[in-house]
Structure formats: C-alpha cells, structure tokens
Write a protein that holds these residues in place. Structure first.
Motif, PDB file in Angstrom:
ATOM      1  N   PHE A   1       0.790  -1.169  -0.143  1.00 15.88           N
ATOM      2  CA  PHE A   1      -0.114  -0.081   0.118  1.00 15.88           C
ATOM      3  C   PHE A   1       0.874   1.260   0.166  1.00 15.88           C
ATOM      4  N   TYR A   2       2.319   1.084  -0.066  1.00 16.80           N
ATOM      5  CA  TYR A   2       2.921   2.356   0.289  1.00 16.80           C
ATOM      6  C   TYR A   2       2.696   3.527  -0.937  1.00 16.80           C
ATOM      7  N   ASP A   3       2.393   2.997  -2.334  1.00 18.35           N
ATOM      8  CA  ASP A   3       2.122   4.265  -2.987  1.00 18.35           C
ATOM      9  C   ASP A   3       0.789   4.714  -2.968  1.00 18.35           C
ATOM     10  N   TRP A   4      -0.039   4.060  -2.340  1.00 15.50           N
ATOM     11  CA  TRP A   4      -1.391   4.459  -1.966  1.00 15.50           C
ATOM     12  C   TRP A   4      -1.401   5.968  -1.051  1.00 15.50           C
ATOM     13  N   LEU A   5      -0.387   6.105  -0.185  1.00 13.71           N
ATOM     14  CA  LEU A   5      -0.303   7.062   0.815  1.00 13.71           C
ATOM     15  C   LEU A   5      -0.553   8.473   0.011  1.00 13.71           C
ATOM     16  N   VAL A   6       0.360   8.711  -0.602  1.00 16.34           N
ATOM     17  CA  VAL A   6       0.284  10.071  -1.191  1.00 16.34           C
ATOM     18  C   VAL A   6       0.074  10.019  -2.538  1.00 16.34           C
TER      19      VAL A   6
ATOM     20  N   ASN B   1       0.730   6.744 -11.009  1.00 13.96           N
ATOM     21  CA  ASN B   1       0.416   5.839 -12.058  1.00 13.96           C
ATOM     22  C   ASN B   1      -0.236   4.719 -11.495  1.00 13.96           C
ATOM     23  N   ILE B   2      -1.427   4.450 -11.950  1.00  8.33           N
ATOM     24  CA  ILE B   2      -2.585   3.424 -11.769  1.00  8.33           C
ATOM     25  C   ILE B   2      -1.794   2.178 -11.563  1.00  8.33           C
ATOM     26  N   MET B   3      -0.793   1.777 -12.347  1.00  8.92           N
ATOM     27  CA  MET B   3      -0.363   0.267 -12.105  1.00  8.92           C
ATOM     28  C   MET B   3       0.464   0.175 -10.747  1.00  8.92           C
ATOM     29  N   ASP B   4       0.711   1.228 -10.140  1.00  5.52           N
ATOM     30  CA  ASP B   4       1.390   1.176  -8.789  1.00  5.52           C
ATOM     31  C   ASP B   4       0.282   0.650  -7.873  1.00  5.52           C
ATOM     32  N   ILE B   5      -0.796   1.096  -7.820  1.00  7.88           N
ATOM     33  CA  ILE B   5      -1.812   0.960  -6.858  1.00  7.88           C
ATOM     34  C   ILE B   5      -2.576  -0.178  -7.264  1.00  7.88           C
ATOM     35  N   GLU B   6      -2.879  -0.541  -8.600  1.00  7.35           N
ATOM     36  CA  GLU B   6      -3.828  -1.654  -8.971  1.00  7.35           C
ATOM     37  C   GLU B   6      -3.626  -3.165  -8.401  1.00  7.35           C
ATOM     38  N   PRO B   7      -2.360  -3.591  -8.121  1.00  3.13           N
ATOM     39  CA  PRO B   7      -2.147  -4.864  -7.341  1.00  3.13           C
ATOM     40  C   PRO B   7      -3.046  -5.212  -5.991  1.00  3.13           C
ATOM     41  N   ALA B   8      -2.919  -3.952  -5.193  1.00  2.00           N
ATOM     42  CA  ALA B   8      -3.559  -4.300  -3.942  1.00  2.00           C
ATOM     43  C   ALA B   8      -4.851  -4.331  -4.014  1.00  2.00           C
ATOM     44  N   ILE B   9      -5.703  -3.460  -4.901  1.00  2.00           N
ATOM     45  CA  ILE B   9      -7.156  -3.614  -4.795  1.00  2.00           C
ATOM     46  C   ILE B   9      -7.558  -4.888  -5.531  1.00  2.00           C
ATOM     47  N   LEU B  10      -6.806  -5.478  -6.551  1.00  2.00           N
ATOM     48  CA  LEU B  10      -7.175  -6.685  -7.127  1.00  2.00           C
ATOM     49  C   LEU B  10      -6.857  -7.728  -6.299  1.00  2.00           C
ATOM     50  N   VAL B  11      -5.817  -7.573  -5.148  1.00  2.00           N
ATOM     51  CA  VAL B  11      -5.608  -8.772  -4.505  1.00  2.00           C
ATOM     52  C   VAL B  11      -6.703  -8.962  -3.541  1.00  2.00           C
ATOM     53  N   MET B  12      -7.450  -7.732  -2.826  1.00  2.00           N
ATOM     54  CA  MET B  12      -8.553  -7.858  -1.922  1.00  2.00           C
ATOM     55  C   MET B  12      -9.721  -8.325  -2.913  1.00  2.00           C
ATOM     56  N   HIS B  13      -9.960  -7.758  -3.799  1.00  2.00           N
ATOM     57  CA  HIS B  13     -11.071  -8.264  -4.730  1.00  2.00           C
ATOM     58  C   HIS B  13     -11.025  -9.752  -4.885  1.00  2.00           C
ATOM     59  N   HIS B  14     -10.174 -10.101  -5.197  1.00  2.00           N
ATOM     60  CA  HIS B  14     -10.070 -11.778  -5.912  1.00  2.00           C
ATOM     61  C   HIS B  14     -10.023 -12.779  -4.776  1.00  2.00           C
ATOM     62  N   SER B  15      -9.353 -11.943  -3.421  1.00  2.00           N
ATOM     63  CA  SER B  15      -9.068 -13.007  -2.334  1.00  2.00           C
ATOM     64  C   SER B  15     -10.440 -13.211  -1.670  1.00  2.00           C
ATOM     65  N   MET B  16     -11.612 -12.092  -1.870  1.00  2.00           N
ATOM     66  CA  MET B  16     -12.733 -12.266  -1.023  1.00  2.00           C
ATOM     67  C   MET B  16     -13.464 -13.964  -1.059  1.00  2.00           C
ATOM     68  N   ARG B  17     -13.102 -14.437  -2.255  1.00  2.00           N
ATOM     69  CA  ARG B  17     -13.723 -15.822  -2.490  1.00  2.00           C
ATOM     70  C   ARG B  17     -12.813 -16.952  -1.783  1.00  2.00           C
ATOM     71  N   SER B  18     -11.742 -17.104  -2.035  1.00  2.00           N
ATOM     72  CA  SER B  18     -10.968 -18.291  -1.599  1.00  2.00           C
ATOM     73  C   SER B  18     -10.220 -17.804  -0.545  1.00  2.00           C
ATOM     74  N   HIS B  19      -9.659 -16.765  -0.334  1.00  2.00           N
ATOM     75  CA  HIS B  19      -8.946 -16.295   0.827  1.00  2.00           C
ATOM     76  C   HIS B  19      -9.663 -15.018   1.486  1.00  2.00           C
TER      77      HIS B  19
ATOM     78  N   SER C   1      -6.481   7.322  -4.393  1.00  2.00           N
ATOM     79  CA  SER C   1      -6.427   5.885  -5.123  1.00  2.00           C
ATOM     80  C   SER C   1      -7.559   5.335  -5.328  1.00  2.00           C
ATOM     81  N   LEU C   2      -8.420   5.379  -4.571  1.00  2.00           N
ATOM     82  CA  LEU C   2      -9.708   4.725  -4.725  1.00  2.00           C
ATOM     83  C   LEU C   2     -10.463   5.306  -5.887  1.00  2.00           C
ATOM     84  N   ARG C   3     -10.530   6.682  -5.868  1.00  2.00           N
ATOM     85  CA  ARG C   3     -11.333   7.236  -6.978  1.00  2.00           C
ATOM     86  C   ARG C   3     -10.477   6.942  -8.421  1.00  2.00           C
ATOM     87  N   ALA C   4      -9.290   6.957  -8.405  1.00  2.00           N
ATOM     88  CA  ALA C   4      -8.409   6.621  -9.755  1.00  2.00           C
ATOM     89  C   ALA C   4      -8.726   5.074 -10.109  1.00  2.00           C
ATOM     90  N   ILE C   5      -8.886   4.163  -9.170  1.00  2.00           N
ATOM     91  CA  ILE C   5      -9.367   2.958  -9.562  1.00  2.00           C
ATOM     92  C   ILE C   5     -10.733   2.802 -10.090  1.00  2.00           C
TER      93      ILE C   5
END
Length: 629
Positions: A277-282, A289-307, A340-344
C-alpha cells in the motif's frame, strides 16, 4: 577497455552465483583495484555486483560479498560520491540488509553498515532523496537503531539541518521511487524468474514455478524480509503490456497474494502490507501511476472468494494506516488513499467498491470501520452485498461486465486462488448432499449452482475450473486445452479421492450438460466427422483415461473422476463407449477402460452398466442406429 567492462558485467550478471570461490574472489579483487585506480566504467561493474547481494540471505557467500563491497565503498568514498546513482544503490542496499544482520556474529558488519549509511545520509542527503519514498520505508525498518533515531528526529523536527532544500517528510513521500532502486534489491536470477512468472506462465500452471521460487529464495527464516522487496518490485517495476493483461498469463495480484500467504512472521506480514500500500499513501491522480496501486485492490477483490482472511486483514490495515502512519499527516494520507480509490474507479480497474467494502464475508466490526472510513465508496442504507461475482462471461465487453469487471487495460481472465502452502483451515462439515444427486436432465441448472459447486473445489483445480467457466463459449480447441491442463493437475495429486472428485464431477457435468443432450453421431459419417465429434472437452478426460502406460492400467485419479461423473450424469457411460469406439487408438480390447469404470460404480457389473447406458440413450435420444456404429 569498454569491451572488457562489458564482458565482466555479463559474467557477473549471468554467471556470478555459479562461479567457484576463487573466481568470485578474483572478480571482487579486480573490481577493487580498478576502483582504487579510478578507471572509467568500473561503476557499472560495481552496480552489477551490488545486485548480487541478496536480501534475506545471511549465508557466508552473501555476507562475504556485502562485506567486501562495503570495504571498497568506505575506502573510496570520494570516488563513490562522483556517481549519484551508484551512491544511492549502495545506500538503498545497505539500508535494506541491515535488518537481516541481527545475529551476534554479524554485529560488527551491521555497525559498519550503519556508519556507512549515516555518513552518506548526513553528507549527501539531497542526493539520497532522489531515491524517492522507499528511502523512508527502509529508514522506518531501522528506526530503533540509535544513529537512525537521531536522523529521524532531524527529518521530522529539523529537516533543513539535512539540506537547505529539504522541507520534511511529505517531500520525500510525494516522490515516486525510481524503478532502478527497486530492481537493485533483486538478484538478476530472482528478477529473471519473477519476470518470467508474470509474463509467460499461465493461470493454473504457476504452482510448480512458485514452489521452485519459494524453495530457492523464501525457505529460510531470514528470507521473510525478502517478501517486501519482491512486492515493491512487482508494484513499481513490473507493469505488463495490454497484451499480457488481456491474456491468460498469471496476473501481478495473484503473485502478490501468493507472497502474502507465505508470510509466517507477523512483522514480515505487516511490512509486506505496507510495501503493497505504500504508493497509496500520497497518490495523486495527475502524477500517480495506476499500475502502482492496481495490485493491492485486485488482491483484495479476488481473495474475497478463496482467501477472505487476506482481504479482511488488508482492508483492516488500509483503514488503520490512515491515522497511524504519521498522525501529523493524517489528512494528507487520507487524501492519498481516497485519490487511489477514485482513480481505481475512474480507470475501471473495478467498476464499484461496494461489493468489496459491503461484503457479508467480513465481520461486523470491520464492516463498521470500513463504512466509517470509506463512507464515500459504500452503498448507503442497503443490504450487505454478497461476494463479488467471479465468473465472467467472455462474450461481454469490459464495460458491460458486472462489479468484478476490469477495463480493457485491466482485463481479468481467471480468478484462481493462490497456490500457497499455508491454506486456511478448512471446515470439517459434510458437503451438501444435493451436490451428489443424479442430474435430472429436465432441470435447468443456473449460474448459482455452478458457483456453489465451485465453492467446493480448491487450489489449482479451482483455478482451471473458473477458466473453463469463463471460456465455456470459446472455441472447442481452447476449451480442450484447458481440460488438458485440468487432467495434468489431477494426475499430479498424491491423493485424489471421491471427496475431491465429487464437487469437480458435479461442476463438469453441469457445465457441459448440453454436450450430453445434443446429437453425438454426425449426420455424415466419415473419418474426419467422427474425429471432430470427439473434439469436445469431456472427451479429453476420456483420452487421458485411455492413455497407454507401463502397467496397462487406467490412471486411478482420472478413473475416480469419471466414476463420480458416471454416478451424476447418466449419459457418461454411453459417451465413454462412443469415444472408445471412435478414437483412433487401437488396442486388443477397447472395452477395458469401460470395464474398469463399471467395476467402480454402484452397479459393479459390466452387463448391468451396458444395459443401463444403452437403455438410457435409446430412451432419451430415441435413435437406435447410433448404437450400430
């Protein structure tokens, strides 16, 4: 001379780990002599050697290299400071490995590393700031060391004592870390393997690569700290092209999710989450760059089902980091996270955050904290959302897909769970009996049934099953390729029993229900049309079941699966007979495979099974001539 440096660089990058001890000693000695003599171009060789210092590794070979390079840099500090990039790489490296050198044997080396870093930071702070925000992250890890405590006091309360242009912590946080510094914390071999994993390996086939990587680099207690380096590299350096994002190659979020599941230390897990989440802070939309913050939101989104536990701990961390990272900057951190959330949402990484933030799988306290923290992104006064849909119709466009849709720049191909070695505890409750009922062909199965069957499937099997569902309307060749992958995974199981095979059998029978009710024999019977008629995914299972082996026995794993399918879909037996007759494979007795299936079903008799299978086909299809074929 340039050719010599180029060749030496190549040897260090490609061969250094494989060099014998005397050769490694010669390479370092030669480099030291060239530095002492101020030879042009030797700074590039030093950069390559720095990359060979592995994080999370306290082996004698790694410590030896770190110590000898430190000798070179401390003895030639004036030379080092002529090269700002090399200076920052050295600082970044030694700041990072200080936390690894905690044993009593390494105390002298650790103190030398502390002195070296403090000396550079005090004398060349303006140059060191070019590293970016990850300089602060590394300084946080060593903040309890007395020398760094004093430095932190100056950073927070007397910033201009470090440099006339330095205004404080926010200045550093706002500066994105250069990829070259993130990359210098991975050895060339690590980097090569990670790039291969995120650009070449398909979903469902990643486990053996992950297992190898974990065994090679992540198996020791000291290697816990390496997870942060890998996560920062993936977020800040690995930015896949649209072609890769739209392919079935394993995505960055899945690799990061796997890394999170391998953290066995609470400290390492917290550091890994901060790295994510370090790139989210500021974050700010115009510069970020949206690519810096994309993995974190997708990890949370996809893990909801299996983890779901991973999603919960990440959401909890995100809520708490706003006020706890640095209270004096709470408003700025909150603004960065909200940006970050708005950009997502604007970039359509996710079309809505409500299915994630309002999910019923999260406990009440966490949901309440999320609603309080991120009320802007939660649906007001509505029932809690169910888990986000994970099965995507490949026929839809990215803008038409539901809440789990990503844009054409962030297309989701599959939703596998992570192939980790530390699965969450599984409940011991019995599987719902309805999953094992025979299929009523008059009953229409809906998508909810498919999802309920998928819930019972785990690991790599689930990865591929979700791909099969996504690609159910794709061409037969693609579906058969996925089914071939599924068979390969099944054959690798140490134990594949009926409990594992049952839900998978029900999923396949439901998914390919139309295959069993459609016409089987082609209108025009010739060799080519018969071959085409067995070019369906179900027949791939039969083909693998019918493969030759030294023992001339059916693979027991696939036999178990087919027997389970036989009990659940009354057309399976007839289709197996048809395949055995239609396939080009010539054996003395094509009925052997069918006999094996019959022995392991409830009927346990070849004759009874033949009567059942032909009787069912005549009753349902009403076409007798097919049996003559």
């Amino acid at each position: 001379m340039a050719t010599a440096w180029s060749r030496l660089n190549q040897i260090i990058i490609e061969r250094y780990p494989k060099l014998i001890e005397s050769s490694r000693t010669q390479v370092v000695w030669y480099t030291k002599e060239m530095v002492n003599n101020g030879v042009n171009g030797i700074d590039n060789v030093c950069s390559s050697l720095i990359k060979q210092i592995a994080g999370g590794d306290v082996s004698a070979k790694n410590v030896w290299l770190a110590e000898n390079l430190l000798d070179i840099f401390t003895e030639n500090k004036s030379w080092l400071e002529k090269y700002p990039v090399l200076t920052n790489m050295a600082l970044y490296t030694y700041l990072r490995i200080i936390e690894d050198h905690t044993s009593a044997m390494l105390v002298p080396l650790k103190q030398r590393e502390v002195d070296f870093c403090i000396s550079l930071l005090r004398s060349k702070f303006s140059v060191c700031c070019r590293i970016g925000r990850d300089l602060l992250r590394l300084l946080q890890n060593v903040a309890k060391i007395p020398e760094f405590e004093k430095l932190w006091f100056d950073i927070l309360h007397n910033p201009q004592s470090l440099g006339p242009q330095f205004t404080g912590i926010m200045q550093l946080l706002s500066q994105r870390t250069s990829p070259k510094y993130l990359a210098c914390r991975l050895t060339p071999d690590m980097e090569k393997k990670l790039v291969f994993l995120t650009s070449k390996v398909k979903f469902g086939q990643q486990k053996r690569y992950q297992d190898w990587f974990q065994k090679q680099y992540l198996s020791t207690p000291e290697s816990q700290s390496l997870r942060c380096d890998l996560i920062r590299y993936i977020c800040g350096v690995v930015h896949p092209s649209n072609d890769i994002l739209c392919s079935d190659v394993i995505q960055r979020w899945a690799v990061i999710g796997w890394l999170l599941t391998t953290c066995t230390s609470n400290v390492a897990a917290s550091s890994a989450k901060l790295a994510l989440f370090y790139d989210w802070l500021v974050f700010s939309s115009p510069k970020g760059n949206i690519m810096d913050i994309e993995p974190a939101i997708l990890v949370m989104h996809h893990s909801m089902r299996s983890h779901p536990a991973i999603t919960a701990t990440l959401l909890d961390f995100l809520c708490r980091i706003i006020s706890n990272f640095y209270p004096a900057l709470e408003s700025q951190i909150r603004q960065g996270v909200f940006c970050s959330l708005r950009a997502i949402l604007e970039k359509r990484v996710l079309s809505s955050l409500s299915p994630l933030f309002d999910n019923s799988k999260l406990d009440k306290e966490l949901r309440a904290m999320i609603r309080e923290t991120f009320s802007e992104f939660c649906t007001p006064d509505t029932p809690l959302a169910k888990e986000p849909p994970a099965l995507i119709d490949s026929g839809q466009t990215s803008m038409q897909k539901e809440d789990d849709t990503v844009s054409s720049n962030h297309k989701e191909e599959t939703i596998p769970e992570f192939s980790d070695d530390e699965e969450e505890e599984k409940t011991n409750c019995k599987i719902d009996e309805r999953i094992f009922r025979p299929i009523n062909e008059e009953e229409e199965e809906n998508e909810g049934d498919i999802e309920s069957y998928l819930e019972q499937i785990e690991g790599e099997l689930k990865d591929i099953c979700e791909q099969l569902y996504e690609q159910r309307n794709a061409d037969a060749e693609r579906q058969c390729e996925l089914m071939e992958n599924l068979c390969g995974v099944i054959l690798e199981f140490d134990t594949f029993d009926a409990d594992t095979a049952g839900p998978l059998a029900m999923f396949l029978c439901t998914l390919y229900k139309s295959h069993f009710t459609n016409e089987l024999l082609p209108q025009e019977i010739n060799e080519e049309s018969i071959e085409d008629s067995i070019g369906k995914p179900i027949f791939v299972i039969f083909r693998n079941l019918n493969q030759e082996n030294e023992d001339e026995l059916c693979p027991v794993e696939l036999l178990t699966l087919v027997c389970c399918m036989y009990e659940k879909q009354k057309q399976i037996g007839y289709h197996l007979l048809y395949f055995l007759q239609a396939s080009k494979k010539t054996t003395e007795n094509k009925l052997v495979v069918y006999e094996e299936v019959c022995k392991n079903t409830e009927l346990k008799d070849l004759g009874k099974c033949l009567v059942k299978d032909f009787g069912v086909r005549i009753t349902t299809a009403g076409i007798v001539h097919k049996h003559c074929y």
